[in-house]
Design a protein around this motif. Sequence first.
Motif, short mmCIF file in Angstrom:
data_model
loop_
_atom_site.label_atom_id
_atom_site.label_comp_id
_atom_site.label_asym_id
_atom_site.label_seq_id
_atom_site.Cartn_x
_atom_site.Cartn_y
_atom_site.Cartn_z
N CYS A 1 0.61 -1.35 -0.16
CA CYS A 1 0.48 -0.27 0.32
C CYS A 1 0.94 0.91 0.02
CB CYS A 1 -0.64 -0.13 0.82
SG CYS A 1 -2.50 -1.30 1.10
N ARG A 2 1.93 1.16 0.18
CA ARG A 2 3.28 2.61 0.40
C ARG A 2 3.44 2.71 -0.95
NH1 ARG A 2 7.18 0.81 5.18
NH2 ARG A 2 5.08 0.12 6.36
N THR A 3 3.27 2.00 -1.57
CA THR A 3 3.90 2.13 -2.78
C THR A 3 2.60 1.99 -4.23
OG1 THR A 3 4.54 0.05 -3.67
CG2 THR A 3 6.42 1.49 -2.78
N CYS A 4 1.23 2.13 -3.85
CA CYS A 4 0.42 2.10 -4.76
C CYS A 4 0.24 3.51 -5.50
CB CYS A 4 -0.87 1.77 -4.45
SG CYS A 4 -1.28 0.18 -3.78
N THR A 5 -0.20 3.89 -6.37
CA THR A 5 -0.59 4.97 -7.51
C THR A 5 -2.39 4.90 -7.14
OG1 THR A 5 -2.18 3.38 -8.65
CG2 THR A 5 0.18 3.51 -9.30
N ALA B 1 8.77 5.55 -1.11
CA ALA B 1 7.68 6.03 -0.30
C ALA B 1 7.39 6.16 1.15
CB ALA B 1 7.08 3.66 -0.29
N TYR B 2 6.42 6.68 2.39
CA TYR B 2 6.48 7.13 3.11
C TYR B 2 5.19 6.13 3.42
CZ TYR B 2 4.91 10.31 7.21
OH TYR B 2 5.18 10.08 8.41
N PRO B 3 5.44 6.02 5.10
CA PRO B 3 7.03 5.66 4.98
C PRO B 3 7.69 4.65 4.58
CG PRO B 3 5.66 4.95 7.15
CD PRO B 3 4.59 5.17 6.14
N THR C 1 9.56 1.70 2.47
CA THR C 1 9.36 0.52 2.59
C THR C 1 10.83 -0.28 2.59
OG1 THR C 1 9.33 0.11 0.64
CG2 THR C 1 7.57 0.16 1.02
N ARG D 1 12.76 -2.08 0.65
CA ARG D 1 13.33 -1.71 -0.52
C ARG D 1 13.95 -0.16 -0.73
NH1 ARG D 1 9.55 -2.69 -5.55
NH2 ARG D 1 8.26 -1.78 -4.12
N ARG E 1 7.68 10.64 -0.98
CA ARG E 1 6.58 10.55 -1.90
C ARG E 1 5.03 11.46 -1.16
NH1 ARG E 1 2.03 6.62 -4.61
NH2 ARG E 1 2.47 5.61 -2.75
N LYS F 1 4.30 10.33 -12.14
CA LYS F 1 3.81 8.85 -12.58
C LYS F 1 4.01 7.52 -12.00
CE LYS F 1 5.66 9.08 -17.09
NZ LYS F 1 6.60 8.73 -18.36
N ASN F 2 3.42 8.03 -10.37
CA ASN F 2 3.81 7.33 -8.95
C ASN F 2 5.39 5.83 -8.85
OD1 ASN F 2 1.86 8.60 -7.30
ND2 ASN F 2 0.55 8.67 -9.01
N VAL G 1 7.36 4.65 -7.12
CA VAL G 1 7.85 4.49 -6.15
C VAL G 1 8.53 2.98 -5.52
CG1 VAL G 1 7.52 5.44 -3.44
CG2 VAL G 1 6.11 5.84 -5.92
N PRO G 2 9.62 2.74 -5.30
CA PRO G 2 10.88 3.93 -5.16
C PRO G 2 11.22 4.19 -6.49
CG PRO G 2 11.40 2.08 -4.28
CD PRO G 2 10.25 1.86 -5.11
#
Lengths: 240, 379
Positions: A48-52, B279-281, B283, B285, B311, B338-339, B341-342
């Motif tokens: 979920c932290r990296t979701c669009t 990413a926030y917080p 991850t 990676r 982000r 474009k999202n 992340v990371p």
Amino acid sequence: MNEIGFPCVVCGKRLLETRGDVISCSYCGHDEKSDFVCKDRHFVCETCRTCTPTEIILKTSVATPTDDSLFLANLLMHHPAIPMSGPEHHLLVPAILLTATHNAGHRMALESRLRQALKRANRFGLGSCANLGACGAAMGVPIAISLLIGAEYTKPEERKTVLRASAVAMTAVANLPALRCCKASVYSSLSVGTDFIRRELELGVPPVPHPTCHFEGNSLECVRQECPYFEQSKLDGDLT
Amino acid sequence: MCTTGVPILRTEQIGRRFDVKQASVVRFYTGPNPGGIWDAALDEAILRVTCEDHGPLTVRVWLNKSPVLVLPRSPMQKEGAFIQECSTRGIHVTRGLSGRRCLLHGPSVLSFSLVDESNALASGDLEREICQLLSPVIRGIQSEIPTSEIAFDQGHVIVGESIVGAFNTSYYFDYLMLQGVVHVHSNQHFTTLKITKEGTRLTCLDQIQSHVSSQHIMDAIKKSIAQNHGLQMTNMPASVRVTELMTELHQWKYTNNDWVYHQLEPLALGRILLESYLAYPPTNRCREIIAIVDEISKKYADKVECRKWLRGRGLMSWLKGVPPGLRPSGGVVQASKKNIVPAVVVQGNITHERKVPVYDDLCEIVETAYNVTFGGTSE
């Protein structure tokens, strides 16, 4: 648990570093070994932290059991994928209205309707409020109504209902103070949309209480006490 | 009404939100004033160092022997013709930090810069706060002027009916810098650089009449501040950090044609910019990326500048969004839109999308970027 410098995504309290306790994600509900958690046990999983924006709205809407539109709106708007303003807000309103209706007992094939709603809401780009005269957040109301009643242009009554929903939602946003605030548009559209569903469709969705904004300090354009969603107690706090 | 036809704010109307009286220390820069374009670099160096050290209100006053035109950050209309006019008159040109107005530094004007914590300025209160900060400076120069006669409006310094100066504001993180010029004689109109419909007009340098010692002015300002505000005054000599930063800014920014003529700010001063969009917080990676980036920043301490963006939260060390005076590169903006992340971004280009780079690979990319940009070897 060690306290770290990051505030919690959901509530803003300090995050604590955990030792891998398994906790449910506040967004998708998935159980996962946690790394950071706040005192209120809010945790966001790695995925979920990296979701669009589309992914997080879809995942959360499908997973949540709540029929509280306002809670869901604030939860999603706190996610880092949803900026302070932008077309991401256009996706929120139809998804939240459909989810709240579904969770209030009017069961439907939620995921497919959500996908359809997000696809339709994506047609309204950045600045469509001023460029097209159609605030994307407000347009979320007729999109949700359309999907709830299965409106098509060949069905006159349904078509009229959707158009009425559009007019009501748009008028409500137009009556907000003169500012570009996507959060206020979302709050207004959710209130109006829920009322419309209860009144016109006679579905038992819980009414939305008067929203108070969680984001007032985050925008330089915020009109604070002029906004109907500004929390008055914060102003009182400033003066003391 | 002032000469600009706009109602102006008199000093009696100043509010209490920010008060110079509440500041306990005012610091005067006492190092050498290098002159010319170097002054713009020195101002920014003082701003950055004051911000880094959380320093107090810092004042610098100087007189330029040779004329320098500081263009606003945003391009002006017919800027090319303006620059051409300056070059024919032997005026050096550089570009400033603020997007508001041109400042012409020269022998007949007093140049000043004030750096202080921005105190989360609301735009409506800015003029009031400028009043508070600048009044002692103006009164220091022209002690016969009553405070009530000094006003500030739309970036102009006004005494009576005359515009006697101009100032710009710029920010760096939580700090604000006012840079400006004031004509040393109140009985002369401050002559301005104008672009009119008929063409470029440049009049200021024809009216050089007097020579004033900057030490004399500084003493007058100190006296004024001591009498009117009772502040503790300290000196700020030119530190090694300020001098180094000034040299870097002069070399990589204020004499850089990309910046001066095309408003393209250098990504980092003489270094490769290595950014990570996380990413926030963060991850797992993201934490791996942070570790690798930290290693690289240690290995290439003099060659690489690292910035970590989270982000939705902005700069990781700040967590209040994008700090003023520091912009994410095009690559980070692209990753944000474009999202992705990371992401790892080297010199404005995304090199790794949603994956952890291999340390050696990233080192190689950084070295190549350094060689391409600066034409040397990084080891």
